[in-house]
Write an enzyme that holds these catalytic residues in place. Sequence first.
Site, PDB file in Angstrom:
ATOM      1  N   CYS A  52      38.984  36.340  43.119  1.00  0.00           N
ATOM      2  CA  CYS A  52      39.696  35.903  41.917  1.00  0.00           C
ATOM      3  C   CYS A  52      40.932  36.753  41.667  1.00  0.00           C
ATOM      4  CB  CYS A  52      38.774  35.926  40.707  1.00  0.00           C
ATOM      5  SG  CYS A  52      37.541  34.610  40.758  1.00  0.00           S
ATOM      6  N   GLU A  55      28.081  27.095  40.531  1.00  0.00           N
ATOM      7  CA  GLU A  55      27.362  27.513  41.728  1.00  0.00           C
ATOM      8  C   GLU A  55      26.913  26.318  42.565  1.00  0.00           C
ATOM      9  OE1 GLU A  55      25.588  31.750  40.134  1.00  0.00           O
ATOM     10  OE2 GLU A  55      24.181  30.122  40.493  1.00  0.00           O
ATOM     11  N   GLU A  69      37.287  32.146  36.876  1.00  0.00           N
ATOM     12  CA  GLU A  69      38.714  32.468  36.880  1.00  0.00           C
ATOM     13  C   GLU A  69      39.501  31.511  37.761  1.00  0.00           C
ATOM     14  OE1 GLU A  69      36.474  36.484  36.690  1.00  0.00           O
ATOM     15  OE2 GLU A  69      36.133  34.461  37.466  1.00  0.00           O
ATOM     16  N   ASN A 103      31.974  29.374  35.872  1.00  0.00           N
ATOM     17  CA  ASN A 103      31.518  29.397  37.260  1.00  0.00           C
ATOM     18  C   ASN A 103      30.634  28.191  37.544  1.00  0.00           C
ATOM     19  OD1 ASN A 103      29.756  31.030  35.516  1.00  0.00           O
ATOM     20  ND2 ASN A 103      28.625  31.605  37.338  1.00  0.00           N
ATOM     21  N   CYS A 124      36.199  39.194  40.337  1.00  0.00           N
ATOM     22  CA  CYS A 124      35.846  39.597  41.700  1.00  0.00           C
ATOM     23  C   CYS A 124      37.123  39.694  42.538  1.00  0.00           C
ATOM     24  CB  CYS A 124      34.853  38.598  42.304  1.00  0.00           C
ATOM     25  SG  CYS A 124      35.583  37.012  42.769  1.00  0.00           S
ATOM     26  N   CYS A 152      34.209  30.579  41.131  1.00  0.00           N
ATOM     27  CA  CYS A 152      34.202  31.449  39.950  1.00  0.00           C
ATOM     28  C   CYS A 152      34.974  30.818  38.798  1.00  0.00           C
ATOM     29  CB  CYS A 152      34.843  32.791  40.289  1.00  0.00           C
ATOM     30  SG  CYS A 152      34.002  33.730  41.576  1.00  0.00           S
TER      31      CYS A 152
END
Length: 160
Positions: free
Chosen positions: A115, A64, A75, A62, A112, A73
């Site tokens: 993703c 940010e 993934e 990830n 999430c 993210c």
Amino acid sequence: MKEIEIKSVLEVFDSFDELPEDIQKLMHQSMIVRDKAYAPYSEFLVGAALLLENGEVILGNNQENACYPSGLCAERTAIYYAGANFPEVPVLKMALCAKSLKYQLLTPTPPCGACRQAIGEYELKQKKPIEIYFMGETGKVVKSKSLVNLLPLTFDNSYL
């Protein structure tokens, strides 16, 4: 009115050591890349390792941003890289792990919703399922034989 029931089937391994050796190696790679994640705001680190049909392993973590929607993210970082660099090579397996810098994360942490939708697009594109393994920092590991178990009502191109 008619009620329908949707069933998801997941496998749960009690520990990392119960995983098949090839999945242990893939998960270990996701742990290494997880610890390199850029997560200064949430302090929640996620790593992803994808095994492609050609044997390539793609890593992602990830990333940010102070403007939260601008982050990405692990993934999606990994699967988009695979799609950009190996567009015709199917993704076979995905190992995901998460870790909090604030507390010990023992709960298997699934992708999430965003993703899940992105992974679903790649399953649709390649016309074959992607095995997904996910865990927290330590403890149980969950396996889904397909994204469909995690997002059974996937929005796909059939609605367009």
